[in-house]
Scaffold this active site. Structure first.
Site, PDB file in Angstrom:
ATOM      1  N   ASP B 141       2.255  -4.768   2.431  1.00  0.00           N
ATOM      2  CA  ASP B 141       2.917  -3.604   1.835  1.00  0.00           C
ATOM      3  C   ASP B 141       3.902  -4.104   0.782  1.00  0.00           C
ATOM      4  OD1 ASP B 141       1.588  -2.495   4.033  1.00  0.00           O
ATOM      5  OD2 ASP B 141       3.168  -1.011   4.384  1.00  0.00           O
ATOM      6  N   LYS B 204       1.596   4.003  -1.266  1.00  0.00           N
ATOM      7  CA  LYS B 204       2.553   4.357  -0.217  1.00  0.00           C
ATOM      8  C   LYS B 204       3.805   4.910  -0.879  1.00  0.00           C
ATOM      9  CE  LYS B 204       5.280   1.848   3.319  1.00  0.00           C
ATOM     10  NZ  LYS B 204       5.423   0.581   4.050  1.00  0.00           N
ATOM     11  N   LYS B 240      -0.433   6.362   2.230  1.00  0.00           N
ATOM     12  CA  LYS B 240       0.512   6.168   3.334  1.00  0.00           C
ATOM     13  C   LYS B 240       1.860   6.776   2.996  1.00  0.00           C
ATOM     14  CE  LYS B 240       2.918   2.606   6.068  1.00  0.00           C
ATOM     15  NZ  LYS B 240       3.105   1.169   6.329  1.00  0.00           N
TER      16      LYS B 240
END
Lengths: 290, 304
Positions: B141, B204, B240
């Protein structure tokens, strides 16, 4: 002009309408409508318990003396709004003299429990003799969130007599008011709101006890239930619902008008005794030489 | 790999976002009431999509071990519950998580590129990522350089993402836009398009360190970017939302939105995740309320 009032409910320091949108009409003894009152639902119970849980931590950790100050403040505010309470009781069919007497009694009872706030701990706690090298002591701690079904036959004295020992002891409360005599309960919520009682410590719902009590009794986040003047069937069902998380169910059937209906036992019913074994050096048998 | 074939100049023009329209559309998702068996199924799906997250300066190995245990045993009193999709930790905690999860199917996601600010030299960011992968991370991430993005250096942001994707190789890369710092939905859309074209496997919303985080408006905007990309290329990109989704209701509304914008193909943890820490227990409590009919208490659910 006479305004037909709508009484709202009291959750988390706010006065919302019931999420269900339902109402019921309260009538005077001649059958004339006096006011609309919220017919609260299971979801209102859920919201109220959530608010009570959130408020519990800081209320229980507040200094006992400060809790006493706040309870005393409730009595002061109630005293200042006596006239409204007396009017509401008489509207609901109570005699004037009896109404006046009831409100005076409520004020006295709140002051009484205000005084207990920083004193019951000394009575309920103890230092215990043990046969080992430990300093062993027991202290009273509030149970948590307490669900209260207010005495249905009184407009205020039952509610006050049940609620005050619960919050004096550092618990937070979700209270179901008298279905037929609900005015004073909501006006009392306004008193609480202006008395420095933190949001969520007391939550008051109006509506049907038959409908809401089972949800409250089953709720896993409620730690005790306080019933007054319920029929045997309702008491039994409440006891059964309370089993899953071992709630205390306290039942007091009373008129709530005597001095005997106040006392430290009403506080201790909603306390848990925590005993600590603190290792120390040998203190010479069971003498009190620590 | 897309990263090699794309370059910054091939990113299509990003459409401007009608904020009022987005708000109205999002408000409609939030009016849906999901009850009964559909709710149970939805809640179970939410659980399976969670990236159980701890990203604190005070994280200790034991805190991470404890969370990894929670990831595998959400609520053992109830049979048939899924596990979460992944745990999400700092690079320094990846090896601890690897050991704790052993041969579990739960993935390990590691934040990287100087999370959460992304304010570090490029070389450091690459090392950070390589370190996490070497320690056993399954997913990375990364955060984008919001400073560069806001200064208009979009090509820099693109190159950085492409370079990190190159290090990741087959490991899936989630690109955190930190939408709370991007100010407008137009910027969110542009950043989404840049990330997708630079090779992001997932986009995300947030680090969880900045408010607002994953608002439905922002998630909606990013989902639209994913859809447009899919319509154009036929390639799926995951989504996400992270930060701020702490209730079951909000999570279910997000699922409704994903289903309506992207379709059922995205309704699995391969393509949709929730970055959350407190969401799991709320979902479990709602789930148990459905099972038992009784409102639940946090006292009877493990902390993570």
């Amino acid at each position: 002009m006479n305004i037909l009032k709508t009484y709202k409910i009291y959750i988390g320091g706010q006065f919302p309408r019931t999420e269900s949108g339902r109402y019921y009409l309260v009538k005077d003894t001649n059958g004339n409508p006096i006011a609309n009152v919220c017919q609260s639902s299971k979801k209102d119970i859920r919201n109220a318990v959530q608010a009570a849980r959130k408020a519990f931590g800081s209320w229980s950790e507040r200094s006992a003396f400060n809790r006493g100050q706040i309870l005393y403040r409730i009595a002061e505010m109630l005293d200042g709004r006596k006239a409204q309470f007396i009017e509401e009781l008489t509207q609901q069919g109570q005699g004037l003299e009896s109404a006046k007497k009831e409100i005076e009694m409520c004020i006295d009872r709140i002051v009484y429990y205000a005084g207990w706030c920083d004193k019951y701990q000394q009575i309920l706690s103890s230092v215990n003799p043990v046969n080992s090298s430990h300093f062993n002591f027991s202290v009273a701690e509030p149970t948590g969130v307490v669900g209260i079904l207010a005495a249905q036959h009184t407009g205020l004295i039952g509610l006050v007599s049940q609620l005050m020992p619960v919050i004096a002891g550092g618990n937070s409360a979700v209270l179901i008011a008298s279905e037929q005599l609900p005015f004073c309960a909501i006006t009392f919520a306004e008193v609480l709101e202006t008395s420095d009682v933190p949001a969520g410590v007391v939550n008051i719902l109006t509506g049907s006890a038959e409908e809401m009590l089972p949800t409250l009794a089953e709720h896993m986040d409620v730690n005790a239930i306080f019933l007054s003047n319920v029929h045997a069937e309702m008491e039994k069902n409440t006891q059964l619902s309370a089993i899953d998380n071992l709630k205390r169910v306290i039942v007091k059937n009373d008129e709530w008008t005597q001095d005997s209906t106040q006392g430290i036992s009403f506080i201790s019913s909603f306390q848990e005794i925590k005993t600590t074994w603190h290792p120390i050096e040998q203190i010479g048998g069971a003498t009190s030489s620590y | 790999m897309t990263a090699q074939h794309n370059n910054f100049t091939t990113i299509p023009h990003s459409p401007s976002i009608d904020k009022v329209g987005v708000e109205e559309r999002v408000a409609r998702f939030q009016t849906r009431s999901i009850k009964g068996p559909s709710k149970m199924q939805g809640l179970s799906m939410v659980l399976s999509m969670i990236d159980l997250t701890t990203l604190e300066g005070k994280d200790t190995p034991n805190k991470v071990r404890q969370m990894c245990y929670k990831a595998q045993h959400l609520h053992d009193f109830q049979e048939g519950l899924p596990t979460v999709a992944a745990v999400c930790v700092y690079p320094s905690m990846v090896s601890v998580a690897r050991e704790a999860l052993k041969d579990s199917t739960i993935k390990i996601a590691s934040v990287s590129t100087a999370f959460p600010s992304g304010q570090a030299p490029f070389e450091v960011k690459k090392m950070d990522t390589q370190f996490a992968i070497d320690a056993g991370a399954d997913e990375i991430d990364m955060v984008i350089s919001r400073g560069k993005f806001l200064a208009g250096e979009h090509a820099f942001v693109f190159d950085e993402i492409a370079a990190i994707k190159e290090i990741c190789g087959a490991k899936r890369l989630k690109v955190i836009l930190e939408t709370g710092e991007l100010a407008t939905l137009d910027q969110v859309r542009r950043a989404s398009d840049i990330a997708i074209h630079a090779g992001a496997d997932f986009i995300k919303t947030s680090t969880g360190k900045i408010q607002p985080a994953a608002t439905m408006q922002v998630t909606y905007t990013m989902l639209m970017a994913i859809r447009d990309h899919f319509d154009r290329t036929g390639k799926m990109v995951g989504m996400k939302p992270a930060g701020g989704i702490s209730t079951s209701k909000l999570a279910l509304h997000n699922l409704v939105m994903v289903n309506e914008i992207l379709g059922e193909a995205w309704l699995s943890n391969e393509w949709f995740r929730f970055g959350a820490s407190s969401l799991a227990n709320d979902v479990l409590m709602q789930y148990m309320k459905q099972v038992t009919g009784k409102y639940q208490s946090a006292d009877y659910f493990t902390i993570d």
